[in-house]
Design a protein around this motif. Structure first.
Motif, PDB file in Angstrom:
ATOM      1  N   UNK A  10     -21.887   8.924  36.452  1.00  0.00           N
ATOM      2  CA  UNK A  10     -21.021   9.853  37.182  1.00  0.00           C
ATOM      3  C   UNK A  10     -21.696  11.216  37.321  1.00  0.00           C
ATOM      4  N   UNK A  11     -22.342  11.669  36.267  1.00  0.00           N
ATOM      5  CA  UNK A  11     -22.922  13.010  36.203  1.00  0.00           C
ATOM      6  C   UNK A  11     -24.119  13.176  37.143  1.00  0.00           C
ATOM      7  N   UNK A  12     -25.039  12.242  37.147  1.00  0.00           N
ATOM      8  CA  UNK A  12     -26.275  12.387  37.914  1.00  0.00           C
ATOM      9  C   UNK A  12     -26.058  12.530  39.428  1.00  0.00           C
ATOM     10  N   UNK A  13     -25.245  11.697  40.074  1.00  0.00           N
ATOM     11  CA  UNK A  13     -25.044  11.899  41.523  1.00  0.00           C
ATOM     12  C   UNK A  13     -24.377  13.237  41.846  1.00  0.00           C
ATOM     13  N   UNK A  14     -23.473  13.675  40.983  1.00  0.00           N
ATOM     14  CA  UNK A  14     -22.818  14.963  41.218  1.00  0.00           C
ATOM     15  C   UNK A  14     -23.828  16.102  41.134  1.00  0.00           C
ATOM     16  N   UNK A  15     -24.685  16.076  40.116  1.00  0.00           N
ATOM     17  CA  UNK A  15     -25.681  17.133  39.943  1.00  0.00           C
ATOM     18  C   UNK A  15     -26.710  17.110  41.073  1.00  0.00           C
ATOM     19  N   UNK A  16     -27.121  15.942  41.510  1.00  0.00           N
ATOM     20  CA  UNK A  16     -28.064  15.851  42.630  1.00  0.00           C
ATOM     21  C   UNK A  16     -27.427  16.416  43.898  1.00  0.00           C
ATOM     22  N   UNK A  17     -26.181  16.074  44.137  1.00  0.00           N
ATOM     23  CA  UNK A  17     -25.479  16.602  45.311  1.00  0.00           C
ATOM     24  C   UNK A  17     -25.373  18.122  45.249  1.00  0.00           C
ATOM     25  N   UNK A  18     -24.987  18.666  44.109  1.00  0.00           N
ATOM     26  CA  UNK A  18     -24.856  20.116  43.962  1.00  0.00           C
ATOM     27  C   UNK A  18     -26.202  20.807  44.169  1.00  0.00           C
ATOM     28  N   UNK A  19     -27.267  20.254  43.602  1.00  0.00           N
ATOM     29  CA  UNK A  19     -28.594  20.850  43.741  1.00  0.00           C
ATOM     30  C   UNK A  19     -29.044  20.863  45.205  1.00  0.00           C
ATOM     31  N   UNK A  20     -28.856  19.757  45.899  1.00  0.00           N
ATOM     32  CA  UNK A  20     -29.254  19.670  47.304  1.00  0.00           C
ATOM     33  C   UNK A  20     -28.401  20.607  48.152  1.00  0.00           C
ATOM     34  N   UNK A  21     -27.115  20.643  47.892  1.00  0.00           N
ATOM     35  CA  UNK A  21     -26.206  21.497  48.677  1.00  0.00           C
ATOM     36  C   UNK A  21     -26.533  22.979  48.486  1.00  0.00           C
ATOM     37  N   UNK A  22     -26.721  23.421  47.262  1.00  0.00           N
ATOM     38  CA  UNK A  22     -27.050  24.817  46.991  1.00  0.00           C
ATOM     39  C   UNK A  22     -28.428  25.159  47.576  1.00  0.00           C
ATOM     40  N   UNK A  23     -29.380  24.247  47.464  1.00  0.00           N
ATOM     41  CA  UNK A  23     -30.693  24.470  48.055  1.00  0.00           C
ATOM     42  C   UNK A  23     -30.616  24.647  49.558  1.00  0.00           C
ATOM     43  N   UNK A  24     -29.803  23.836  50.208  1.00  0.00           N
ATOM     44  CA  UNK A  24     -29.671  23.928  51.663  1.00  0.00           C
ATOM     45  C   UNK A  24     -28.977  25.228  52.068  1.00  0.00           C
ATOM     46  N   UNK A  25     -27.961  25.642  51.311  1.00  0.00           N
ATOM     47  CA  UNK A  25     -27.263  26.903  51.600  1.00  0.00           C
ATOM     48  C   UNK A  25     -28.221  28.082  51.440  1.00  0.00           C
ATOM     49  N   UNK A  26     -28.995  28.069  50.370  1.00  0.00           N
ATOM     50  CA  UNK A  26     -29.972  29.146  50.152  1.00  0.00           C
ATOM     51  C   UNK A  26     -31.053  29.121  51.222  1.00  0.00           C
ATOM     52  N   UNK A  27     -31.431  27.943  51.667  1.00  0.00           N
ATOM     53  CA  UNK A  27     -32.432  27.812  52.729  1.00  0.00           C
ATOM     54  C   UNK A  27     -31.929  28.453  54.021  1.00  0.00           C
ATOM     55  N   UNK A  28     -30.695  28.156  54.396  1.00  0.00           N
ATOM     56  CA  UNK A  28     -30.142  28.687  55.636  1.00  0.00           C
ATOM     57  C   UNK A  28     -29.905  30.191  55.557  1.00  0.00           C
ATOM     58  N   UNK A  29     -29.309  30.660  54.478  1.00  0.00           N
ATOM     59  CA  UNK A  29     -28.952  32.075  54.377  1.00  0.00           C
ATOM     60  C   UNK A  29     -30.109  32.940  53.899  1.00  0.00           C
ATOM     61  N   UNK A  30     -31.057  32.369  53.201  1.00  0.00           N
ATOM     62  CA  UNK A  30     -32.175  33.140  52.680  1.00  0.00           C
ATOM     63  C   UNK A  30     -33.170  33.564  53.739  1.00  0.00           C
ATOM     64  N   UNK A  31     -33.168  32.875  54.864  1.00  0.00           N
ATOM     65  CA  UNK A  31     -34.111  33.221  55.922  1.00  0.00           C
ATOM     66  C   UNK A  31     -33.851  34.630  56.452  1.00  0.00           C
ATOM     67  N   UNK A  32     -32.598  35.001  56.593  1.00  0.00           N
ATOM     68  CA  UNK A  32     -32.274  36.355  57.058  1.00  0.00           C
ATOM     69  C   UNK A  32     -32.760  37.405  56.061  1.00  0.00           C
TER      70      UNK A  32
END
Length: 58
Positions: A10-32
């Motif tokens: 249960x833990x591993x898929x949740x953590x992978x999802x959170x890591x990918x989601x936060x990485x993508x958010x930082x990728x999009x907003x960090x460019x500015x």
């Protein structure tokens, strides 16, 4: 079945999802933010891609 195995399943898929989601958010907003720092689009895109790949590779 051991409770630890169920917990990790249960833990591993949740953590992978959170890591990918936060990485993508930082990728999009960090460019500015990076554009304000470096003012060169080519460097900003390179750094941003490098940071995204580093986050997702962990």
């Amino acid at each position: 079945m051991n409770v630890n195995i169920i917990t990790y399943c249960i833990y591993l898929p949740i953590i992978v999802f959170i890591t990918v989601r936060i990485g993508w958010i930082c990728y999009k907003n960090g460019e500015l933010f990076l554009i304000n720092l470096f003012e060169d689009i080519a460097i900003v895109k390179s750094i941003n891609n490098l940071l995204l790949n580093r986050i997702l590779s962990n």
